[in-house]
Design an enzyme around this catalytic site. Sequence first.
Site, PDB file in Angstrom:
ATOM      1  N   PHE A 109       0.808  -1.226   0.000  1.00  0.00           N
ATOM      2  CA  PHE A 109       0.000   0.000   0.000  1.00  0.00           C
ATOM      3  C   PHE A 109       0.842   1.277   0.000  1.00  0.00           C
ATOM      4  O   PHE A 109       0.351   2.335  -0.352  1.00  0.00           O
ATOM      5  CB  PHE A 109      -0.974  -0.024   1.190  1.00  0.00           C
ATOM      6  CG  PHE A 109      -0.553   0.798   2.366  1.00  0.00           C
ATOM      7  CD1 PHE A 109       0.405   0.341   3.234  1.00  0.00           C
ATOM      8  CD2 PHE A 109      -1.113   2.040   2.584  1.00  0.00           C
ATOM      9  CE1 PHE A 109       0.800   1.106   4.315  1.00  0.00           C
ATOM     10  CE2 PHE A 109      -0.728   2.815   3.661  1.00  0.00           C
ATOM     11  CZ  PHE A 109       0.235   2.357   4.527  1.00  0.00           C
ATOM     12  N   LYS A 110       2.123   1.190   0.369  1.00  0.00           N
ATOM     13  CA  LYS A 110       2.938   2.408   0.386  1.00  0.00           C
ATOM     14  C   LYS A 110       3.068   3.035  -1.002  1.00  0.00           C
ATOM     15  O   LYS A 110       3.365   4.214  -1.136  1.00  0.00           O
ATOM     16  CB  LYS A 110       4.306   2.120   0.993  1.00  0.00           C
ATOM     17  CG  LYS A 110       4.206   1.832   2.489  1.00  0.00           C
ATOM     18  CD  LYS A 110       5.548   1.681   3.162  1.00  0.00           C
ATOM     19  CE  LYS A 110       5.374   1.481   4.650  1.00  0.00           C
ATOM     20  NZ  LYS A 110       4.623   0.235   4.997  1.00  0.00           N
ATOM     21  N   ASP A 111       2.833   2.230  -2.032  1.00  0.00           N
ATOM     22  CA  ASP A 111       2.859   2.764  -3.395  1.00  0.00           C
ATOM     23  C   ASP A 111       1.856   3.902  -3.598  1.00  0.00           C
ATOM     24  O   ASP A 111       2.099   4.808  -4.391  1.00  0.00           O
ATOM     25  CB  ASP A 111       2.529   1.658  -4.401  1.00  0.00           C
ATOM     26  CG  ASP A 111       3.656   0.640  -4.550  1.00  0.00           C
ATOM     27  OD1 ASP A 111       4.830   1.028  -4.408  1.00  0.00           O
ATOM     28  OD2 ASP A 111       3.353  -0.536  -4.831  1.00  0.00           O
TER      29      ASP A 111
END
Length: 484
Positions: A109-111
């Site tokens: 999810f850091k993308d």
Amino acid sequence: MFYYSSRNKNIKTSSSDAILRGIAPDGGLYLPENFDEAKVCLEKIIEMTSNEISAEILSKFFTDFSYDEIKDIVNSAYNGTFKAQDLAPLSKVGDKFVLELYHGPTCAFKDVALSVLPRLITAAKKKKGITEETVILTATSGDTGSAAAHGFSDVPGTKIIVFYPAHGTSAVQEKQMTACPGKNVFVSSVDGNFDDAQSGVKKIFAECKMPEGTALSSANSINIGRLVPQIAYYFTAYRDLVKAGEIKLYDKVDFVVPTGNFGDILAGYFAEKIGLPVGKLVCASNENKVLTEFFETGRYNKLRKFKITRSPSMDILISSNLERLISLTYGTDKNAEYMKTLFEKGEYTIPENELSALTDKFAAGCCNDEQTLDTIGKVFREHNYLMDTHTAVAWNVSEKLASTENKTVILSTASPYKFSGSVLKALGKAVSGNEFEMIKTLHELTEAPIPESLADLDKAENLHNDKIAKEDMQDYVLSRAEAK
Ligand SMILES: *Cc1c(COP(=O)(O)O)cnc(C)c1O
């Protein structure tokens, strides 16, 4: 919109300055001064595409930029890089909903935020007439480094340098970094463990005089430019629930969030502040359960044994972003006191009679590795839905704390294929071979689709082969900063 320090209302600055500084001069974190200025119209939002929702929200928070500038940033961040129809698809699994945040370039999810932040930095520099090249420096145990390298790849006016411990990341994570394209991307392993790499980076930030025309910066998760892009997917989930007829407009929804640094879940709190109907925000932790104890007792105590778990991206003892919630709830002065106590004594306590200000909105729970794996197995058997270990922590906690009145959305933060070994074990399969073989085994077993970027990763060319001693990190940074 102005931004102030979570420790002092009088330290204020503009949105572009807050993005460029990352952290306030007194060590506090930047907070938006007036959430009402960022209020959205729910009827309109649910008719928008996810890119439009992101642009709407970002432009309300970052008022130094025009809507069109923000729209361009969002489109170049997400179009073509996220391999899903939508930024974050919502899957119905049993009577719950899973919000898949992992369809970006590194399958975690850091993308979502690290695709936007680099472009915000470039735009902020332009606003302020800064021509220096920004050299982003980061030490990583895996996830953040690969997402940052992909996020900054070929963004004009920036370079990204990633150091990772030679034997401290998974093979998949290492390959995601060493195969990351981009003329401005520099990746090197450091002969040492994560702490060595991290201390080396800290030392460079503290001491290193950078070549003329360049300036060091970091992409860590306390930058307000990483927090705000995460608000959007709470709204896309809500939109999808309304459109599917699962809820009526203005019904409240509960969100269960696998939590480490408290960034993801705090974005949900910001979403509510600008108009999202939220019931509870449930903070899910693994055995490093500092936050569970905090919400249950008011005592935040980081002095404990650090545990390495099967949900490693949540193995954290200091959840930096919690400071923002404390400041918003109890004020900057009290927050400054608590943070000072935390720094000096390793703990602080919110008085019991003041705790309901937090627990009205937040609930918290935790589970151990065994329960995590059991949950993966059970959900797969019952619903034929495969999830990773971080998501499974949230699922497990959602069953313990389920509310009966609201629909529950579980935030899924990584592809199961990023943690194939643990997921195979959860399905009762003997774990053998290297990680890339495990991906194939897991696929044969479950038939769940492999994300494109992981499917051929073992065949991807290594573009970065640098290996250095920890003593040489500073020289490496200087030479790469000078390179044209
Ligand atoms: C970083 C991360 C988390 C934790 O998110 P925070 O914003 O730090 O709370 C959870 N799951 C995965 C897979 C992550 O990479």
